[in-house]
Scaffold this active site. Structure first.
Site, PDB file in Angstrom:
ATOM      1  N   HIS A  73     -45.592  73.415  53.947  1.00  0.00           N
ATOM      2  CA  HIS A  73     -45.766  72.807  55.422  1.00  0.00           C
ATOM      3  C   HIS A  73     -47.438  73.170  55.679  1.00  0.00           C
ATOM      4  O   HIS A  73     -47.366  74.066  55.984  1.00  0.00           O
ATOM      5  CB  HIS A  73     -45.211  74.299  57.009  1.00  0.00           C
ATOM      6  CG  HIS A  73     -45.507  73.097  58.179  1.00  0.00           C
ATOM      7  ND1 HIS A  73     -43.790  73.436  58.285  1.00  0.00           N
ATOM      8  CD2 HIS A  73     -45.716  72.511  58.777  1.00  0.00           C
ATOM      9  CE1 HIS A  73     -44.157  72.122  60.065  1.00  0.00           C
ATOM     10  NE2 HIS A  73     -45.627  72.438  59.572  1.00  0.00           N
ATOM     11  N   ASN A 118     -49.870  67.380  60.620  1.00  0.00           N
ATOM     12  CA  ASN A 118     -48.963  67.675  59.672  1.00  0.00           C
ATOM     13  C   ASN A 118     -49.675  66.400  58.949  1.00  0.00           C
ATOM     14  O   ASN A 118     -50.104  65.693  58.657  1.00  0.00           O
ATOM     15  CB  ASN A 118     -47.473  67.782  59.629  1.00  0.00           C
ATOM     16  CG  ASN A 118     -47.008  68.860  60.633  1.00  0.00           C
ATOM     17  OD1 ASN A 118     -46.747  69.385  60.390  1.00  0.00           O
ATOM     18  ND2 ASN A 118     -46.514  67.857  62.068  1.00  0.00           N
ATOM     19  N   HIS A 120     -50.544  71.205  56.880  1.00  0.00           N
ATOM     20  CA  HIS A 120     -51.398  70.595  57.431  1.00  0.00           C
ATOM     21  C   HIS A 120     -52.850  70.138  57.092  1.00  0.00           C
ATOM     22  O   HIS A 120     -53.154  70.561  56.007  1.00  0.00           O
ATOM     23  CB  HIS A 120     -51.827  70.971  59.200  1.00  0.00           C
ATOM     24  CG  HIS A 120     -51.048  71.755  60.207  1.00  0.00           C
ATOM     25  ND1 HIS A 120     -50.743  70.785  61.506  1.00  0.00           N
ATOM     26  CD2 HIS A 120     -49.813  71.916  59.658  1.00  0.00           C
ATOM     27  CE1 HIS A 120     -49.707  71.261  61.822  1.00  0.00           C
ATOM     28  NE2 HIS A 120     -48.637  71.998  60.922  1.00  0.00           N
ATOM     29  N   ARG A 142     -40.206  66.711  66.390  1.00  0.00           N
ATOM     30  CA  ARG A 142     -40.008  68.611  67.011  1.00  0.00           C
ATOM     31  C   ARG A 142     -41.895  68.420  66.326  1.00  0.00           C
ATOM     32  O   ARG A 142     -42.587  68.664  67.730  1.00  0.00           O
ATOM     33  CB  ARG A 142     -39.133  69.278  66.321  1.00  0.00           C
ATOM     34  CG  ARG A 142     -39.064  70.001  67.334  1.00  0.00           C
ATOM     35  CD  ARG A 142     -40.571  71.198  67.188  1.00  0.00           C
ATOM     36  NE  ARG A 142     -40.615  71.943  65.429  1.00  0.00           N
ATOM     37  CZ  ARG A 142     -41.201  72.728  64.838  1.00  0.00           C
ATOM     38  NH1 ARG A 142     -43.025  73.096  65.606  1.00  0.00           N
ATOM     39  NH2 ARG A 142     -41.456  73.136  63.366  1.00  0.00           N
ATOM     40  N   CYS A 159     -51.877  71.597  66.168  1.00  0.00           N
ATOM     41  CA  CYS A 159     -51.930  72.803  66.739  1.00  0.00           C
ATOM     42  C   CYS A 159     -52.577  73.361  68.383  1.00  0.00           C
ATOM     43  O   CYS A 159     -54.237  73.146  67.495  1.00  0.00           O
ATOM     44  CB  CYS A 159     -52.121  73.690  65.554  1.00  0.00           C
ATOM     45  SG  CYS A 159     -52.266  75.857  65.650  1.00  0.00           S
TER      46      CYS A 159
END
Length: 323
Positions: free
Chosen positions: A206, A248, A208, A13, A239
């Site tokens: 989460h 990520n 990056h 995703r 992003c």
């Protein structure tokens, strides 16, 4: 440090949604099926969002209808509104995710409403999903930094995380969406979130890797009791609102970190590397994981040596006969 960490795989995703080239549904399905066999307990499969805004995931219903759902594996999907939730329920999804920003500027740019209004919208989704017996996970984007306003007050991120927790999200993932965090800013944000009433067992991070700090930030989170880490095989993702923001944190780099601490993750290195090599080749780009590149190179060397040894062994009987 926790003795065991769950890696929440977001590659299908969050990793693929910003790819410019259309990715065939067959590739997505094969990728998810490979991940299912690698030991993941949660694989974020797709997003039920308007194809107008995220055309790459316009095949969400088809993907969910074709993947092989392995026993004991969750396949959460992103549902930004009630229409998305309806699509997810129709596709048989049993876990969904909602996201709110810690930054007012980002919230208005991304979903065209204030943080407070976004939380009201998401509460409607959470209540409806839970009424159907569907689990809901929450994300707090821009939890340490925003591409529009810069640094984000830890208290602001904590307030949004606490709101998602109290409305019924079983887990809240605090996201460094543009990868500007450091261990210090991660610690401040998590400390504020814990103080706001979100317990460590209900938190995830989460990260990056724009500034190369993602693994260090995760280590800081582990020291604060966080035991769920979002990651993406081959470091996929980015992003669209932050120029220069990379993907990520790579799942393989997180696995290597956890192995170094002796922390269990339950993943099969060989199968994760297979999935990593597969999706990198399918996208036609270099693998974004440092650990994967090193280990895949070692694998290639070992395979070449084995092939050479087999060829020599095959030639020996022929040489003996000739003699």
């Amino acid at each position: 440090m926790p003795s065991r960490v769950t890696i929440y795989e977001v590659g299908p995703r969050d990793g693929l949604q910003n790819e410019k080239k259309v990715i065939p549904t067959d590739v997505k399905v094969a990728f998810i099926d490979m991940l299912s066999g690698a030991g993941f307990k949660a694989i974020e499969a797709t997003s039920f969002v308007s194809p107008k805004w995220v055309p790459q995931l316009g095949d969400a219903a088809e993907v969910m209808g074709r993947i092989r759902r392995a026993p004991g594996v969750e396949y959460p999907v992103l549902t930004p509104n009630m229409k998305g939730l309806a699509g997810a329920l129709a596709a048989g999804c049993r876990e969904v995710a909602v996201f709110a920003a810690a930054s007012e500027a980002f919230s208005r740019k991304n979903i065209n409403c204030s943080v407070a209004d976004s939380l009201k919208r998401f509460e409607e989704v959470v209540v409806a999903a839970r009424k159907e017996g569907v689990k809901v996970r929450g994300y707090v984007s821009c939890a340490v930094g925003c591409p529009l306003q810069g640094a984000v007050d830890p208290a602001a991120a904590a307030d949004v995380g606490a709101a998602l927790h109290h409305m019924g999200c079983y887990e809240v993932s605090m996201a460094d969406t543009i990868g500007v965090g450091t261990p210090a800013s991660m610690e401040r944000m998590l400390a504020a979130t814990l103080a706001a009433g979100v317990p460590a067992p209900r938190l995830a991070v989460h990260c990056h890797d724009t500034y190369g700090m993602a693994v260090a930030n995760i280590a800081a989170a582990l020291r604060m009791g966080v035991a769920v880490v979002d990651a993406s095989v081959a470091g996929l993702g980015g992003c669209p609102y932050a120029r220069g923001a990379t993907g990520n944190v790579a799942t393989e780099d997180v696995m290597y970190l956890l192995d170094g601490y002796g922390i269990e993750h339950g993943l099969d290195w060989g199968r994760v590397l297979d999935a990593s090599a597969y999706i990198s080749a399918a996208l036609g780009r270099p693998n974004g994981s440092r650990a994967a590149k090193a280990l895949l190179a070692k694998r290639a060397d070992a395979e070449a040596e084995a092939a050479e040894a087999a060829a020599k062994a095959k030639e020996q009987p022929k040489a003996a006969q000739a003699a």
